[in-house]
Write a protein that holds these residues in place. Sequence first.
Motif, PDB file in Angstrom:
ATOM      1  N   MET A  50       0.811  -1.210   0.000  1.00  0.00           N
ATOM      2  CA  MET A  50       0.000   0.000   0.000  1.00  0.00           C
ATOM      3  C   MET A  50       0.856   1.277   0.000  1.00  0.00           C
ATOM      4  SD  MET A  50      -3.048  -1.109  -0.189  1.00  0.00           S
ATOM      5  CE  MET A  50      -3.816   0.490  -0.079  1.00  0.00           C
ATOM      6  N   LYS A  51       2.152   1.133  -0.080  1.00  0.00           N
ATOM      7  CA  LYS A  51       3.086   2.262  -0.072  1.00  0.00           C
ATOM      8  C   LYS A  51       2.989   3.104   1.198  1.00  0.00           C
ATOM      9  CE  LYS A  51       4.249   4.779  -3.594  1.00  0.00           C
ATOM     10  NZ  LYS A  51       5.708   4.512  -3.545  1.00  0.00           N
ATOM     11  N   PHE A  55       6.689   5.397  -8.023  1.00  0.00           N
ATOM     12  CA  PHE A  55       5.454   6.144  -8.252  1.00  0.00           C
ATOM     13  C   PHE A  55       5.436   7.417  -7.403  1.00  0.00           C
ATOM     14  CE2 PHE A  55       2.813   2.141  -9.445  1.00  0.00           C
ATOM     15  CZ  PHE A  55       3.507   2.063 -10.641  1.00  0.00           C
ATOM     16  N   ASN A  56       5.255   8.553  -8.052  1.00  0.00           N
ATOM     17  CA  ASN A  56       5.119   9.840  -7.373  1.00  0.00           C
ATOM     18  C   ASN A  56       4.076  10.678  -8.092  1.00  0.00           C
ATOM     19  OD1 ASN A  56       7.194   9.853  -5.212  1.00  0.00           O
ATOM     20  ND2 ASN A  56       8.602   9.556  -6.932  1.00  0.00           N
ATOM     21  N   ASP A 114      -2.933   7.619  -8.895  1.00  0.00           N
ATOM     22  CA  ASP A 114      -3.593   6.607  -9.726  1.00  0.00           C
ATOM     23  C   ASP A 114      -3.386   5.216  -9.144  1.00  0.00           C
ATOM     24  OD1 ASP A 114      -5.046   5.877 -12.171  1.00  0.00           O
ATOM     25  OD2 ASP A 114      -3.185   4.890 -12.741  1.00  0.00           O
ATOM     26  N   TYR A 115      -2.205   4.981  -8.568  1.00  0.00           N
ATOM     27  CA  TYR A 115      -1.932   3.677  -7.944  1.00  0.00           C
ATOM     28  C   TYR A 115      -2.875   3.437  -6.768  1.00  0.00           C
ATOM     29  CZ  TYR A 115       0.513  -0.012  -5.385  1.00  0.00           C
ATOM     30  OH  TYR A 115       0.818  -1.172  -4.713  1.00  0.00           O
ATOM     31  N   TYR A 116      -3.106   4.467  -5.962  1.00  0.00           N
ATOM     32  CA  TYR A 116      -4.001   4.316  -4.815  1.00  0.00           C
ATOM     33  C   TYR A 116      -5.446   4.086  -5.247  1.00  0.00           C
ATOM     34  CZ  TYR A 116      -0.448   5.547  -1.364  1.00  0.00           C
ATOM     35  OH  TYR A 116       0.661   5.523  -0.560  1.00  0.00           O
TER      36      TYR A 116
END
Length: 325
Positions: A63-64, A83-84, A90-92
């Motif tokens: 989940m970063k 990912f930043n 978008d990843y979340y």
Amino acid sequence: MQKIVVEFKGIKKNYPISGGVFKRQRGTVNVLNGIDLSLEKGQITGLVGESGCGKSTLAKLLMKLENPTAGEILFENKAIQAFNGRKKIDYYRQVQMIFQDPFSSLNPRMRIRNIIGEMVTIQGVNKQQALQETKVMLNKVGLDESALERYPHEFSGGQRQRIAIARALIVKPKLLVADEPVSALDLSLQAKTLSLLRDLKNEMNLTILLISHDLRKVASFCKNVAVMYLGRIVESIPGEQLLKGSRHPYSAALIASIPVTNPAKRVTDKTVITGEVPSPIDLPSGCAFHKRCPKRLPHCHEQVPELKPTENHHHKLACFLMDQV
């Protein structure tokens, strides 16, 4: 060949221990010690093991919420550590999570329409459309529109977990991480909630990572199951083979510890784990399980067994006993 959505490659996670006046590092807590795991698209993968083995830490990395000390996590063949900005947002959206205690994960001051609807409004959807999508999602989890104006404390535990599921799935994610999603519910609600998750998985083509202590439910619910011990995966096996086809002594001990309600089916010669779990601050050499293993071999304390396929390609084992078969 099944498409891989998430791949863990050599994941390690350590936490420094600091002390003294100058807060110097005095040691390291080794939580994850080289995790290799793949999650297949549209399938449910189970992750089981004793408390403290690193299951929830692995979920946090996915989940970063934290970063791995070593190794990389690939989401659709892209390293999530990179990912930043917009890519991270978008990843979340594509990766959502539901938790063990639904009450603590829901804002007690917000109405259900806002708890669920805010997930899509922050994506740029207007309030009217968000309300319509919230109604549709509530219907999918078995709740009617009367829930919209109520607060979390007005629902039962099972209903709150359905609300949490609706909130996670309203953004149409590709991956759902479920960390002990039914352990706080009674038995009848556990079965209903898992059945709901399976139906939604099929309808939305979801990939699910299920973290649990309940081996029976994991065996019946998951296509594949990974067994963890002290930060390592010691066995990976199809769910349908878990209870009768496991070959690692640790897996056998976990299965033997499952309560048997029928006295006629109880056995007295079951595998029992003795001793304490080694400290993650001072990991034992060789196989981490060798000090507690009833079937240990002379060289188990010298070498770390590699997780490799057995004669069944879908079954992987990290145990030197495999060479004895």
